[in-house]
Design a protein around this motif. Structure first.
Motif, mmCIF file in Angstrom:
data_model
loop_
_atom_site.group_PDB
_atom_site.id
_atom_site.type_symbol
_atom_site.label_atom_id
_atom_site.label_comp_id
_atom_site.label_asym_id
_atom_site.label_seq_id
_atom_site.Cartn_x
_atom_site.Cartn_y
_atom_site.Cartn_z
ATOM 1 N N ALA A 175 0.802 -1.225 0.000
ATOM 2 C CA ALA A 175 0.000 0.000 0.000
ATOM 3 C C ALA A 175 0.835 1.276 0.000
ATOM 4 C CB ALA A 175 -0.951 -0.007 1.195
ATOM 5 N N GLN A 176 1.944 1.285 0.745
ATOM 6 C CA GLN A 176 2.752 2.501 0.868
ATOM 7 C C GLN A 176 4.029 2.442 0.022
ATOM 8 O OE1 GLN A 176 1.907 5.354 2.268
ATOM 9 N NE2 GLN A 176 -0.107 4.487 2.758
ATOM 10 N N HIS A 177 3.975 1.689 -1.064
ATOM 11 C CA HIS A 177 5.118 1.596 -1.972
ATOM 12 C C HIS A 177 5.619 2.976 -2.409
ATOM 13 C CE1 HIS A 177 7.396 0.897 -5.634
ATOM 14 N NE2 HIS A 177 6.486 1.525 -6.334
ATOM 15 N N ALA B 285 9.907 8.500 8.351
ATOM 16 C CA ALA B 285 8.894 7.619 7.737
ATOM 17 C C ALA B 285 9.171 7.321 6.269
ATOM 18 C CB ALA B 285 7.498 8.225 7.915
ATOM 19 N N GLY B 286 10.411 6.918 5.991
ATOM 20 C CA GLY B 286 10.739 6.546 4.615
ATOM 21 C C GLY B 286 10.622 7.701 3.651
ATOM 22 N N GLY B 287 11.105 8.876 4.042
ATOM 23 C CA GLY B 287 11.086 10.032 3.157
ATOM 24 C C GLY B 287 9.761 10.757 3.087
ATOM 25 N N THR B 288 8.780 10.366 3.932
ATOM 26 C CA THR B 288 7.447 10.961 3.861
ATOM 27 C C THR B 288 7.411 12.367 4.432
ATOM 28 O OG1 THR B 288 6.460 8.755 4.071
ATOM 29 C CG2 THR B 288 5.021 10.626 4.522
ATOM 30 N N LEU B 289 8.121 12.595 5.556
ATOM 31 C CA LEU B 289 8.076 13.881 6.241
ATOM 32 C C LEU B 289 9.492 14.405 6.477
ATOM 33 C CD1 LEU B 289 5.518 12.967 9.067
ATOM 34 C CD2 LEU B 289 5.007 14.236 6.972
ATOM 35 N N LYS B 290 9.661 15.716 6.436
ATOM 36 C CA LYS B 290 10.927 16.308 6.856
ATOM 37 C C LYS B 290 11.058 16.150 8.363
ATOM 38 C CE LYS B 290 11.732 19.505 3.067
ATOM 39 N NZ LYS B 290 12.042 20.895 2.677
ATOM 40 N N ASN B 291 12.285 15.989 8.816
ATOM 41 C CA ASN B 291 12.543 15.714 10.223
ATOM 42 C C ASN B 291 12.591 17.016 11.018
ATOM 43 O OD1 ASN B 291 13.243 14.648 12.668
ATOM 44 N ND2 ASN B 291 15.138 13.690 11.985
ATOM 45 N N ASN B 292 11.482 17.326 11.662
ATOM 46 C CA ASN B 292 11.428 18.472 12.576
ATOM 47 C C ASN B 292 10.474 18.125 13.714
ATOM 48 O OD1 ASN B 292 8.677 19.167 11.739
ATOM 49 N ND2 ASN B 292 9.615 20.030 9.889
ATOM 50 N N ARG B 293 10.395 19.000 14.716
ATOM 51 C CA ARG B 293 9.623 18.680 15.924
ATOM 52 C C ARG B 293 8.142 18.480 15.627
ATOM 53 N NH1 ARG B 293 10.352 20.916 21.960
ATOM 54 N NH2 ARG B 293 12.429 20.215 21.361
ATOM 55 N N ASP B 294 7.567 19.340 14.838
ATOM 56 C CA ASP B 294 6.136 19.204 14.539
ATOM 57 C C ASP B 294 5.836 17.881 13.848
ATOM 58 O OD1 ASP B 294 5.511 21.613 15.713
ATOM 59 O OD2 ASP B 294 5.501 22.741 13.827
ATOM 60 N N ILE C 86 4.112 10.422 15.531
ATOM 61 C CA ILE C 86 3.890 9.601 16.725
ATOM 62 C C ILE C 86 2.402 9.523 17.042
ATOM 63 C CG2 ILE C 86 4.275 9.458 19.221
ATOM 64 C CD1 ILE C 86 7.029 10.853 18.628
ATOM 65 N N ALA C 87 1.730 10.647 17.025
ATOM 66 C CA ALA C 87 0.319 10.677 17.390
ATOM 67 C C ALA C 87 -0.566 10.001 16.355
ATOM 68 C CB ALA C 87 -0.128 12.122 17.598
ATOM 69 N N ASP C 88 -0.204 10.111 15.065
ATOM 70 C CA ASP C 88 -1.102 9.621 14.011
ATOM 71 C C ASP C 88 -0.308 8.965 12.883
ATOM 72 O OD1 ASP C 88 -3.464 9.148 12.625
ATOM 73 O OD2 ASP C 88 -3.466 11.125 11.674
ATOM 74 N N SER C 89 0.519 8.000 13.219
ATOM 75 C CA SER C 89 1.335 7.358 12.188
ATOM 76 C C SER C 89 0.478 6.663 11.135
ATOM 77 C CB SER C 89 2.290 6.343 12.813
ATOM 78 O OG SER C 89 1.566 5.247 13.358
ATOM 79 N N GLN C 90 -0.673 6.134 11.547
ATOM 80 C CA GLN C 90 -1.534 5.445 10.591
ATOM 81 C C GLN C 90 -2.284 6.419 9.677
ATOM 82 O OE1 GLN C 90 -1.561 2.119 9.951
ATOM 83 N NE2 GLN C 90 0.173 2.153 11.380
ATOM 84 N N GLY C 91 -2.451 7.651 10.120
ATOM 85 C CA GLY C 91 -3.016 8.670 9.260
ATOM 86 C C GLY C 91 -2.002 9.192 8.263
ATOM 87 N N PRO D 128 1.999 1.621 15.448
ATOM 88 C CA PRO D 128 0.664 2.098 15.807
ATOM 89 C C PRO D 128 0.655 3.596 16.069
ATOM 90 C CG PRO D 128 1.697 1.047 17.688
ATOM 91 C CD PRO D 128 2.617 0.823 16.524
ATOM 92 N N SER D 129 -0.499 4.199 15.931
ATOM 93 C CA SER D 129 -0.671 5.602 16.355
ATOM 94 C C SER D 129 -0.780 5.662 17.866
ATOM 95 C CB SER D 129 -1.931 6.193 15.709
ATOM 96 O OG SER D 129 -1.831 6.204 14.303
#
Length: 252
Positions: A123-125, A203-212, A218-223, A231-232
């Motif tokens: 799914a997340q290819h 997350a495999g290049g999904t998000l830039k690494n910053n605090r937000d 962490i709160a919504d990894s599945q989202g 898990p979220s």
């Protein structure tokens, strides 16, 4: 005796020459560095100096290499077939469970080269990216020394609170933090977090690494990345997320 036509002679000579030179063209050049890269749904692990346990360390979704040096990647797959592809450095190479494929790459200059899984693997290819970061030799050596070091214990109260939250939510059952959660023959399957703050993306290049983005994932990894194996944690309060992100940002 019949004469052979000139084209036949020429083509025969070229065939002999091609067969003779093919072996040298296909032979792997001797690398300056070997890295074991393991593909999982949907992220990449890079293990340096696997054959020298005292100097070995593991990182995720970033492969740092010295510019101008040949690097051999030993490619492993943990679950399904993946494909390793860095368009600006090398062609595609399948990554197959139960088999180790070898690929030699070389960056002729310092820079960041985006890579991608090129084989549909679930799914997340599309969100299974990674980055090859080529550095001058001195910078690469300094990075290697930093990565070998264990995690530094948090000095601030909020950092210590974040480490307590990491432990109490059983995060260390999946993630390693060297110096905090050392287990012989570590069986954990999530990315190593020892120096997570030194990485550019999550997350495999999904998000830039910053605090937000740390708090968001962490709160919504599945989202953010549905179907991944983390898990979220919606039960964590804003204060707890802030403390946990503060601790992780200290892991440089």
């Amino acid at each position: 005796m019949p004469r052979l036509p000139f084209p036949s002679v020429a083509l025969t000579a070229l065939l002999v020459y091609g067969v003779y030179t093919m072996g040298s063209l296909r032979a792997d050049p001797e690398p300056d560095l070997t890295i074991d890269v393991t593909a999982s749904q949907w992220w990449w692990q890079a293990q340096y100096q696997r054959d020298v346990p005292a100097a070995s360390f593991t990182t995720a979704n970033e492969i740092r290499i010295p510019a101008g040096r040949k690097v051999r990647l030993r490619l492993h797959a943990k679950d399904v077939i993946h494909s390793f592809w860095v368009p600006n450095l090398a062609g595609k190479m399948d990554v197959i469970p139960g088999r180790v494929n070898s690929l030699v790459i070389e960056a002729d200059r310092a820079g960041v080269f985006r890579g991608q899984c090129a084989e549909f693997c679930g799914a997340q290819h599309a969100r299974m990216a990674f980055f090859v970061i080529a550095q001058p030799q001195a910078q690469f050596d300094a990075w290697m020394a930093q990565q070998r070091a264990p995690a530094v214990a948090p000095a601030s109260e909020i950092g210590r609170r974040g480490l307590d939250i990491l432990r109490s939510n059983r995060c260390l059952q999946c993630h390693a933090v060297r110096g905090i959660s050392d287990i012989p023959g570590d069986p954990r399957h999530g990315p190593d977090l020892t120096h997570i703050a030194s990485r550019t993306h999550l997350a495999g290049g999904t998000l830039k690494n910053n605090r937000d983005n740390l708090k968001r994932f962490i709160a919504d990894s599945q989202g953010v990345k549905p179907g991944n194996h983390m898990p979220s944690f919606p039960q964590l309060s804003d204060e707890e997320l802030e403390a946990l992100a503060s601790y992780l940002e200290g892991l440089r």
